[in-house]
Write a protein that holds these residues in place. Structure first.
Motif, PDB file in Angstrom:
ATOM      1  N   GLU A  56      -7.867   6.123  10.913  1.00  0.00           N
ATOM      2  CA  GLU A  56      -7.099   5.589   9.787  1.00  0.00           C
ATOM      3  C   GLU A  56      -5.644   5.367  10.184  1.00  0.00           C
ATOM      4  O   GLU A  56      -5.028   4.354   9.805  1.00  0.00           O
ATOM      5  CB  GLU A  56      -7.169   6.547   8.601  1.00  0.00           C
ATOM      6  CG  GLU A  56      -8.514   6.601   7.907  1.00  0.00           C
ATOM      7  CD  GLU A  56      -8.536   7.551   6.729  1.00  0.00           C
ATOM      8  OE1 GLU A  56      -9.521   7.528   5.968  1.00  0.00           O
ATOM      9  OE2 GLU A  56      -7.559   8.331   6.556  1.00  0.00           O
ATOM     10  N   SER A  60      -3.470   1.856  10.423  1.00  0.00           N
ATOM     11  CA  SER A  60      -2.211   1.566   9.733  1.00  0.00           C
ATOM     12  C   SER A  60      -1.224   0.824  10.624  1.00  0.00           C
ATOM     13  O   SER A  60      -0.252   0.249  10.135  1.00  0.00           O
ATOM     14  CB  SER A  60      -1.581   2.861   9.207  1.00  0.00           C
ATOM     15  OG  SER A  60      -1.046   3.636  10.261  1.00  0.00           O
ATOM     16  N   GLN A 494      -7.121   2.949   1.851  1.00  0.00           N
ATOM     17  CA  GLN A 494      -6.348   3.303   3.034  1.00  0.00           C
ATOM     18  C   GLN A 494      -5.875   2.076   3.813  1.00  0.00           C
ATOM     19  O   GLN A 494      -4.878   2.147   4.522  1.00  0.00           O
ATOM     20  CB  GLN A 494      -7.183   4.196   3.952  1.00  0.00           C
ATOM     21  CG  GLN A 494      -7.167   5.668   3.587  1.00  0.00           C
ATOM     22  CD  GLN A 494      -5.831   6.316   3.898  1.00  0.00           C
ATOM     23  OE1 GLN A 494      -5.100   5.857   4.773  1.00  0.00           O
ATOM     24  NE2 GLN A 494      -5.500   7.365   3.175  1.00  0.00           N
ATOM     25  N   GLN A 495      -6.593   0.963   3.699  1.00  0.00           N
ATOM     26  CA  GLN A 495      -6.197  -0.247   4.425  1.00  0.00           C
ATOM     27  C   GLN A 495      -4.928  -0.877   3.869  1.00  0.00           C
ATOM     28  O   GLN A 495      -4.262  -1.642   4.570  1.00  0.00           O
ATOM     29  CB  GLN A 495      -7.322  -1.288   4.354  1.00  0.00           C
ATOM     30  CG  GLN A 495      -8.576  -0.948   5.111  1.00  0.00           C
ATOM     31  CD  GLN A 495      -9.620  -2.024   4.936  1.00  0.00           C
ATOM     32  OE1 GLN A 495     -10.378  -2.019   3.973  1.00  0.00           O
ATOM     33  NE2 GLN A 495      -9.658  -2.958   5.866  1.00  0.00           N
ATOM     34  N   ARG A 498       0.283   0.265   5.096  1.00  0.00           N
ATOM     35  CA  ARG A 498       0.577   0.158   6.518  1.00  0.00           C
ATOM     36  C   ARG A 498       1.711   1.107   6.900  1.00  0.00           C
ATOM     37  O   ARG A 498       2.536   1.500   6.067  1.00  0.00           O
ATOM     38  CB  ARG A 498       0.963  -1.280   6.889  1.00  0.00           C
ATOM     39  CG  ARG A 498       0.098  -2.354   6.287  1.00  0.00           C
ATOM     40  CD  ARG A 498      -1.373  -2.177   6.610  1.00  0.00           C
ATOM     41  NE  ARG A 498      -1.689  -2.557   7.982  1.00  0.00           N
ATOM     42  CZ  ARG A 498      -2.907  -2.488   8.520  1.00  0.00           C
ATOM     43  NH1 ARG A 498      -3.914  -2.040   7.800  1.00  0.00           N
ATOM     44  NH2 ARG A 498      -3.110  -2.854   9.760  1.00  0.00           N
ATOM     45  N   SER A 499       1.768   1.447   8.162  1.00  0.00           N
ATOM     46  CA  SER A 499       2.840   2.310   8.671  1.00  0.00           C
ATOM     47  C   SER A 499       4.046   1.450   9.016  1.00  0.00           C
ATOM     48  O   SER A 499       4.146   0.890  10.111  1.00  0.00           O
ATOM     49  CB  SER A 499       2.352   3.095   9.894  1.00  0.00           C
ATOM     50  OG  SER A 499       1.399   4.054   9.518  1.00  0.00           O
ATOM     51  N   ASP A 620       3.615   8.220   5.655  1.00  0.00           N
ATOM     52  CA  ASP A 620       2.401   8.603   6.385  1.00  0.00           C
ATOM     53  C   ASP A 620       1.197   8.757   5.461  1.00  0.00           C
ATOM     54  O   ASP A 620       0.202   9.370   5.830  1.00  0.00           O
ATOM     55  CB  ASP A 620       2.628   9.885   7.187  1.00  0.00           C
ATOM     56  CG  ASP A 620       3.054  11.072   6.322  1.00  0.00           C
ATOM     57  OD1 ASP A 620       3.169  10.915   5.091  1.00  0.00           O
ATOM     58  OD2 ASP A 620       3.272  12.168   6.883  1.00  0.00           O
ATOM     59  N   GLN A 621       1.283   8.219   4.234  1.00  0.00           N
ATOM     60  CA  GLN A 621       0.206   8.189   3.235  1.00  0.00           C
ATOM     61  C   GLN A 621      -0.118   9.540   2.609  1.00  0.00           C
ATOM     62  O   GLN A 621      -1.114   9.664   1.890  1.00  0.00           O
ATOM     63  CB  GLN A 621      -1.091   7.569   3.789  1.00  0.00           C
ATOM     64  CG  GLN A 621      -0.979   6.115   4.182  1.00  0.00           C
ATOM     65  CD  GLN A 621      -0.872   5.951   5.659  1.00  0.00           C
ATOM     66  OE1 GLN A 621      -1.570   6.622   6.422  1.00  0.00           O
ATOM     67  NE2 GLN A 621      -0.012   5.054   6.107  1.00  0.00           N
TER      68      GLN A 621
END
Length: 645
Positions: A56, A60, A494-495, A498-499, A620-621
């Motif tokens: 995951e 990202s 999660q898609q 983005r980081s 970082d989600q």
């Protein structure tokens, strides 16, 4: 005399941890020097397991699809033990990774290939300079300026490393197997000599990150060591193309017999990775004459009556089982250790490369935020607060797995050839909670305390986790299928995130076809859109930082998609792009998909209250703040503690 070079971040070590740190620096545009002692990338062997959370994270950065396509996906695990009659038999087969937790599951791909994908991403950015065949030789810290985070208090002298022979596979020469990608046998770190010239180059840096392995030069300069000890258990490791009649050879499997214990994991290109327990006699024989045939003979003996041979050994080594941890990972919030420099353990839990990358994934966005002035320097305290407990739990799990796998001389607690219940539980934990998906950070400056807890006493803002029962504060946001409001395309949640160094605010607006829910959404949007609000001032300030530290807003509602006109929604959910067009990606819906199973389950799975809620994700989600839709005061109060205007 060498050059003097100024950089924001100096990274020692271009393994998985160092490359992940550099990926953040590349993504956010931070001036960085990455130093690697080797003149080449990882050629073969070493780590090969990729857990769901790591994939995951790579996703990202836009890297997971290529790695996923190349990797072998480990779907099942089989346990084999001895019957009462002393015959090898299968105890059972189960899923190797808990289904439904992520769109990815455990896979295997050689460390060198993972590094190469990261390296290609990093080298596409002009802010990163990579120096291979280079070593640090001295470290100085200016303690008079270390508290001034605009200064360069770190001085590291660099020199060229001594020439190193091209590595083979164990003691063998590199393989000529035509199925081996050419980059795996000859990849070198591509670098530009323009920034560093000659011997004795002095690098002045704001921050120094030590990702230089278990024998870390930086850790030794700082005067700290790894605590713990190695056991007397020796194991051999092989990468082979097997010739066998064993039925589970393309599954991950563990065999426990009176002849010993082994684990095999299927890899790419018909390879398997073998971990095999070595008897003291076999270990001594290998030490005297390192020959992979000695290890392979042990494998064949354990696998009887099944045939297990090979004509192709790709790589081999041996290791001694042990768990060791560095108790201090941050120094003055200027120097940080990560990866194998702070935790070493056996490879049986399959976590080494994963936890190492997850260390610097945690650290990288924080460094970028402080360097850009988007966050105060004291958020860097949270690196040790968050990652040391993860390392401690990893070592505890590895100890449990090793206890189940290793021969305990003079003990009858674990009968030879059988699995005890704790070993089975440890295997299940390895494939669920230890995969990184459930890593949960405790309340700190970047994680709001929950209401009615001890941490909430005296806090001016608190989270209300009862509004979304299965979304955990401090954990990564779970992934469920959602649809785009504008065109019904399906995405895993999660898609979406983005980081980039940006925070993400998700408004779970509920069923906005109901008048009262649509009114709540408009009321919240008005508050967030107020030019005088902290939220708008923060995004305005972050615009000059390339977006680092800004907050993107998304609406995820549960109404029938076809009953909602996107232009009836507040403008904050359909912002204009630089070219004047509308960004249609900000409105998502929890409906069933035409083509993908699993849609329409998010609100139920997350346990979201009918009145909705809002969830703030860190870059970082991980969930930082969770509250009611009208708690704008709490949201902005939390943001003001960990961001800067």
């Amino acid at each position: 005399m060498g050059d003097n070079v100024h950089v924001d971040v100096l990274i020692l070590g271009a393994g998985p941890a160092g490359l992940m740190a550099a990926a953040w620096m590349a993504q956010t545009g931070v001036q960085t020097l990455l130093v690697e002692q080797r003149p080449y990338g990882t050629q073969n062997g070493r780590a090969d397991g990729l857990e769901s959370r790591t994939l995951e994270i790579l996703d990202s950065f836009g890297l997971a699809d290529k790695i996923w396509a190349e990797a072998n996906h480990t779907v099942e695990i089989a346990l084999w033990s001895e019957s009462d009659a002393g015959i090898l038999q299968r105890e059972g087969i189960s899923a190797n990774t808990e289904p439904g937790w992520s769109r990815f599951y455990e896979s295997t791909l050689g460390q060198g290939r993972v590094e190469e994908h990261l390296l290609n991403f990093i080298q596409s950015n002009r802010h990163i300079n990579i120096r291979q065949a280079t070593i640090p030789t001295s470290l100085e810290i200016d303690y008079n300026t270390v508290e001034d985070h605009g200064s360069y208090p770190i001085r590291v002298q660099l020199d060229k490393a001594a020439p190193t022979a091209f590595p083979g596979r164990g003691n063998a020469r590199p393989s000529s197997d035509p199925s081996t990608p050419s980059s795996e046998s000859s990849m070198a770190l591509n670098s530009d000599d323009s920034a560093i010239g000659g011997m004795g180059t002095v690098v002045k840096a704001k921050y120094l990150v030590g990702c230089d392995g278990a024998h870390s030069w930086l850790r030794k300069q700082l005067g700290v060591g790894l605590e713990g000890e190695s056991s007397g258990h020796h194991w051999g490791v092989l990468d082979i193309v097997p010739i066998t009649n064993f039925p589970d050879i393309r599954k991950r499997f563990i065999v426990k017999s009176k002849f010993g214990t082994l684990m095999m994991v299927p890899r790419e290109r018909r390879l398997v990775r073998v971990y095999v327990e070595l008897s003291p006699t076999t270990s001594a024989q290998y030490t005297e004459q390192p020959n992979p045939t000695i290890i392979m003979n042990q494998v064949s003996g354990i696998m009887q009556p099944y045939v297990m041979k090979t004509n192709h050994i790709d790589w081999y080594t041996t290791y001694k089982v042990g768990q060791r941890l560095c108790p201090k990972v941050s120094f003055h919030n200027r120097i940080f250790l990560a990866g194998d420099a702070i935790h070493t353990h056996s490879p049986k839990a399959g976590q080494g490369m994963n936890v190492s990358m997850q260390d610097t994934y945690n650290l990288g966005w924080k460094l970028a935020s402080v360097i850009y002035g988007a966050s105060p320097p004291d958020i860097l305290d949270t690196y040790a607060q968050e990652r040391l407990p993860i390392a401690q739990r990893l070592l505890q799990l590895d100890q449990r797995i090793c206890r189940g796998m290793c021969r305990i001389e003079g003990s009858d607690l674990v009968p030879r050839g059988n699995f005890d219940e704790d070993h089975k539980r440890a295997i299940r934990e390895e494939n669920t909670s230890a995969s990184g998906l459930t890593a949960t950070y405790q309340p700190n400056q970047l994680i709001s305390p929950a209401a009615e807890t001890e941490d909430a006493k005296g806090a001016s803002f608190v989270s209300k986790p009862h509004l979304a029962e299965t979304i955990k504060l401090g954990a990564r946001i779970p992934s469920q299928l959602v649809l785009s409001q504008s065109d019904s395309q399906a995405y895993h949640l999660q898609q979406i995130f983005r980081s980039t160094g940006q925070w993400n605010l998700i408004i779970f607006g509920g069923n906005i076809s109901k008048t009262e829910q649509m009114a709540r959404v408009h009321h919240q949007a008005d508050a967030l859109s107020n030019p005088e609000s902290y939220f708008q001032q923060l995004n305005k300030a972050s615009a000059v930082r390339g977006g680092v530290g800004s907050v993107r807003v998304y609406l995820v509602h549960s109404a029938d998609r076809n009953s909602i006109d996107i232009f009836s929604l507040p403008a904050i959910f359909r912002p204009l792009c630089d070219d004047g067009g509308i960004d249609y990606s900000r409105v998502l819906v929890d409906n069933k998909s035409y083509h993908h199973p699993g849609g329409g389950e998010l609100y139920k799975t997350f346990g979201i209250h009918p009145e909705g809620c809002m969830v703030l994700l860190r870059p970082d989600q991980h969930v930082a703040f969770l509250s009611s839709m009208d708690d704008i005061h709490g949201l902005q109060g939390f943001l003001s503690t960990c961001t800067c205007l």
